[in-house]
Structure formats: structure tokens, C-alpha cells
Motif scaffolding. Sequence first.
Motif, PDB file in Angstrom:
ATOM      1  N   VAL A 192       0.838  -1.199   0.000  1.00  0.00           N
ATOM      2  CA  VAL A 192       0.000   0.000   0.000  1.00  0.00           C
ATOM      3  C   VAL A 192       0.876   1.253   0.000  1.00  0.00           C
ATOM      4  O   VAL A 192       0.612   2.221  -0.719  1.00  0.00           O
ATOM      5  CB  VAL A 192      -0.940  -0.002   1.221  1.00  0.00           C
ATOM      6  CG1 VAL A 192      -1.698   1.322   1.319  1.00  0.00           C
ATOM      7  CG2 VAL A 192      -1.925  -1.161   1.142  1.00  0.00           C
TER       8      VAL A 192
ATOM      9  N   SER B 123       0.998   4.031  -2.935  1.00  0.00           N
ATOM     10  CA  SER B 123       0.644   5.406  -2.578  1.00  0.00           C
ATOM     11  C   SER B 123       1.760   6.367  -2.961  1.00  0.00           C
ATOM     12  O   SER B 123       1.511   7.431  -3.532  1.00  0.00           O
ATOM     13  CB  SER B 123       0.366   5.501  -1.071  1.00  0.00           C
ATOM     14  OG  SER B 123      -0.733   4.692  -0.708  1.00  0.00           O
TER      15      SER B 123
ATOM     16  N   ALA C 151      -3.899   5.865   2.190  1.00  0.00           N
ATOM     17  CA  ALA C 151      -4.162   5.687   0.760  1.00  0.00           C
ATOM     18  C   ALA C 151      -5.549   6.172   0.356  1.00  0.00           C
ATOM     19  O   ALA C 151      -6.101   5.722  -0.641  1.00  0.00           O
ATOM     20  CB  ALA C 151      -3.978   4.227   0.350  1.00  0.00           C
TER      21      ALA C 151
END
Length: 270
Positions: free
Chosen positions: A107, A111, A178
Amino acid sequence: MQALDGITQYVSDIVDILIVSYVIYKSLILLRGTRAVQLLKGITVVIAVWVMSTFFHLSTLQWLMENLFSLGVITVIIIFQPELRRALEQLGRGKWFNRNASVDDQVVTKSVGDIVKAVSYLSKRRIGALIIIERQTGLSDYIETGISMESKLGSELLTNIFFPNTPLHDGAVIIRNATIMAAGCYLPLSENPFISKELGTRHRAGMGMSEVSDALSVIVSEETGHISLAIHGELERGLTEEELISRLYEELKPPDKNTGFWNRKGEQNG
């Protein structure tokens, strides 16, 4: 027995001095680059006047100084309120209070990629932007000043938000886990008197947010297209795309769970 007590007292005094020295050092680091430095110099002058009045037996001046010191604690709390708040927030951001230690590395990587892609696009076209990435300190108060979005983070969406003459291009975008929480947010301006005069409101807002929280502020200059990153009240200017990727990932990456003593020992034995 007396010798043992003497050694214990000696060690205790050393530890006491080291702790006080560390507290003073961290306090000076905290005050560095803020208006509190000038205020601290003023307090030093007042103390010097009090010492002089005592030494030369200036009774009226000494009475005035003693009455001034009687309100000293309250005065210091009022004057240094921003710095005290910042210090307490830094204590609360310690490892014992870390609530995002299990963030997913994939993640973070995605991001960072989305943010850098959007920033690079905006930078090449000299489109101003201010992106705030929330970490441990909650930014709900600032999120409420903007337009709520709660949209999945994406480079295209970020680019469209800051495109000139669109409703949300002014203000800051705040990202949490995110997710683009809000756009067009209003942020506190930095109180650092040493900021370059050539920097505008966008940079001062990014610096201000990094001073009151542990958030990361990514700033794109509208005049030059230069990319800057504000962390803990410090501004890193003129970053390249590769440098921005490295710095963001360095600050946002999850802790390495395989760097403990027992894991390293097992690797060495293997």
C-alpha cells in the motif's frame, strides 16, 4: 557500607545530570528556528536584571523582579504554548503509542508511486500543489475545513484536483491511509521567522502543518515548478523525482519485522 552508599549516590548524581542535560538539549532543538528563541533571550535579560538588582541591593527593582517572577510559570505556559503543545505531541508520537505499525508495504509503495506521478506531472507544468500525508497525529480538524472526498488515492485524481481554475485547486489535499480524505483544506501557516521571503503561502502552510504534526507536506511551486518536502518543521527544497520517492518511502515504510536480535542471530547461524 558507607563506600557502597557513596558510589550509589555518585552514580545517581551522574544519571541525574545526564537526564537534565538531555532535556535541556532536546528543549533547545525544539525551540530552534521558532519565535520562542527571541522570547527566551528576553527572559534571559530579565533574569540578568534580577541578579544585578540583588547584587547591588536595588530594592525597588528587586521587588519588581520578584513580583514578576511570581507570575513566571503562568507567563511561560502562555508564551510557549505552541512549543509545549509540539513537545507533548512528539512524546505522544513515540514508539509506545505507534498505532500504524502494521501498515502494508504494498500500500505504501503504491501510494508513493501515485503521489510522485501526480507531483511530477504538476511540476513539469508549473501547477502549484500542496499534499499532506497524515501519519500518527490525527488531522481531522484540518480535514473538516475542506471539501470531504474520501476517495481512493490515484495520480489522475490528484492531478485533476490541482488543475488551474477547478473548484478545489486552492488549499491542500489531505491523504490518510491511501485515501484522499478532503481537498481545499486550510492549514496553519508556519511561525518560523527564518523562512525565506521568496516562499509563498503554499510553502508556509506546508511548513506550518509539519510544525504542529508529524505529517509530511509535499509542495509544488507554482512559480518555479520545484518540488519541496516539509518534515518536522524542516523544508527540503528542489527535490528530484527519484529523491522524492526515496524520502517518502523512507518516512512511510512499515517497520522491518525481521531486524530483531533473534532474527539476525538465526540468519547468522544459517
